[in-house]
Structures are given as C-alpha cells and as structure tokens.
Design an enzyme around this catalytic site. Structure first.
Site, mmCIF file in Angstrom:
data_model
loop_
_atom_site.group_PDB
_atom_site.id
_atom_site.type_symbol
_atom_site.label_atom_id
_atom_site.label_comp_id
_atom_site.label_asym_id
_atom_site.label_seq_id
_atom_site.Cartn_x
_atom_site.Cartn_y
_atom_site.Cartn_z
ATOM 1 N N ASP A 121 0.961 -1.150 -0.056
ATOM 2 C CA ASP A 121 -0.003 -0.115 -0.041
ATOM 3 C C ASP A 121 0.869 1.222 -0.243
ATOM 4 O OD1 ASP A 121 0.511 0.945 2.730
ATOM 5 O OD2 ASP A 121 -0.775 -0.816 3.483
ATOM 6 N N PHE A 122 0.142 2.514 0.075
ATOM 7 C CA PHE A 122 0.881 3.667 -0.424
ATOM 8 C C PHE A 122 2.146 4.110 0.549
ATOM 9 C CE2 PHE A 122 0.853 8.577 -0.144
ATOM 10 C CZ PHE A 122 1.497 8.594 -1.435
#
Length: 265
Positions: A121-122
């Site tokens: 994820d980011f």
C-alpha cells in the site's frame, strides 16, 4: 467423419501444455500494454499461425505459436524478475488519478513494462517483486500456495507484551478473520518504538494495518523484508536488482504446490 483442422489455424491446445492469452503474450513481448494489446487484436492487426485473430479469448502456446502484429513477427522477451525496495509514498499502479508518485517512476525505462507481483500500500515500504513471467506469478499469488510474506511493523509504543500472541490467535476484520502465521518481538514492547515481526501467508488489502488497528495499536512504519524465498537484504530504498538464477529457481519451487498440469493465463 472428424473435421480436419486447418494446418495454420490458431489452437487452444499446446504441445508444451502451457497456454497464454494472446493479449498477455503481446504485453509480455513489449508490444503494448494489456489493454493496448486487446485493441490491436480486435482491430484485426494480429495474426496467429498465419491467420487474423480478433477474439480476445484466444490462447496460444508461447513456445511454438507464430504471432505477428502488422505482419511483423513478435517474440516473447526472456523471463525477467526484479526486486524493488519500494519507499513509502509510492502507489503500486501505472497511473494514479490523484497524481501521486508511482513505483514505475523508480524503474529504468527499459523495464517499466513489468507487472508488479502483488502490491504494497501507499505508505508501506520494502520488498516488491516485478516480473513478466505471468504463469509463475499467478501460482505464487494463489491462496493455495501460501507464500509467506515477512513484515517488520514499527509501532508507536509502548504496547502490551502479548501483542504477538493476539496476532497469532487472529482478529475479526470486515472481510473475514485474519491471523499471523508467526509473530515475535524484534525490539521490546516497552521501547519507545517497539518493532514486531509479522509473517502472513496471504496478501489481503492493508491486512496488517487493519489487524493492528482492530487491536488498538498505532503503526509507525511497515516494511516487507521478504516474499517467499526472496529477501530484501541491503537493497537501497528506491533501487532495483535482478534476481539471480538461484533465486528464480527458488521461486519456481515455491510456486510448485499450486501447479497441477497446464496453467492457463
């Protein structure tokens, strides 16, 4: 009387037992993206074994099929595996509608066609694999394979000493129960930034973040240190390296349990 197949007709049966969708073949060969390859097919610009193919469901044997685009022979590029140390603040997409940095900004131009294997994820960082060997990737990501991912989660502490036990016991998330295969302290729970090692055998979206949040624990950083037999090691943030033949063979072995006969991509 059985109907005779024309000599050059495209076929969904392959001598090697390994079939690949035509649009994936073109994408892996670097002709265009998967979507762009689909456009080439439906527009009648692709031939397989001498005949125009416009059906997107067509499969080919990558070892023996004669594939052409605009009458130019297209051949698969050699299998390639890269390890990337993804920094936080990058998204695992080719285009981000919010204009955030993407992992492909970090790659040399000649390998930006490679799909990523799973995702981080980011704000997560660490080991991310990329490869054009779709059949092996498919098997690695299949839930039946149970490939272990190892993460180091630095927490905003101190926290209770029993956290690893609670992670192994499992928690209830909105998409079903989740539990760590293994968990242990790397730095003690009474430290200002305690770190716990968490081993998962699946790749659900933001799983560790959601598990910790459900236990009332605040995450500071999350770093993946290994994926199956591949280790992040000392690879610098934002840097890439090609996997060695030994590492690629280890991935093949790790993917083997999910393979039964021909794999269709």
């Amino acid at each position: 009387m059985a109907r005779r197949r024309r000599k050059n007709a495209p076929t969904s049966c392959a001598s090697s037992g390994r079939l690949m969708r035509l649009q994936k073949y073109l994408a892996r060969a670097g002709v265009a993206s998967r979507r762009g390859s689909e456009d080439l097919i439906v527009s009648g610009r692709v031939r397989v074994n001498g005949e125009v193919v416009t059906k997107l469901g067509t499969t080919v044997d990558p070892d023996s099929a004669h594939v052409e685009v605009d009458r130019r022979r297209i051949r698969l590029k050699p299998a390639l595996w890269l390890a990337l140390n993804k920094p936080p603040g990058y998204t695992c997409t080719r285009h981000d509608p919010r204009g955030r940095p993407i992992i492909y900004d970090l790659l040399p131009a000649e390998v930006r066609h490679l799909p990523h294997v799973g995702r981080l994820d980011f704000m997560s960082e660490g080991l991310l694999l990329l490869s054009n060997e779709g059949d092996v990737v498919h098997r690695l990501l299949h839930p039946r394979t149970g490939i272990e991912r190892v993460y180091h989660a630095e927490l905003r502490g101190p926290v209770t000493a029993g956290l690893p036990d609670r992670l192994r016991a499992g928690v209830a998330l909105e998409d079903g129960p989740a539990r760590a295969r293994r968990a242990r302290w790397i730095t003690p729970p009474h430290a200002s930034s305690p770190t716990v090692e968490i081993v998962l055998a699946e790749g659900r979206n933001r799983e560790i973040r959601r598990m910790l949040a459900s236990l009332g624990v605040t995450l500071r950083t999350l770093r993946r240190t290994s994926f199956g037999p591949i280790r992040l090691g000392t690879l610098a943030a934002g840097a890439t390296r090609e996997l060695s033949p030994k590492e690629r063979a280890a991935l093949e072995r790790a993917a083997a349990p999910a393979c039964s006969g021909a794999v269709r991509e």
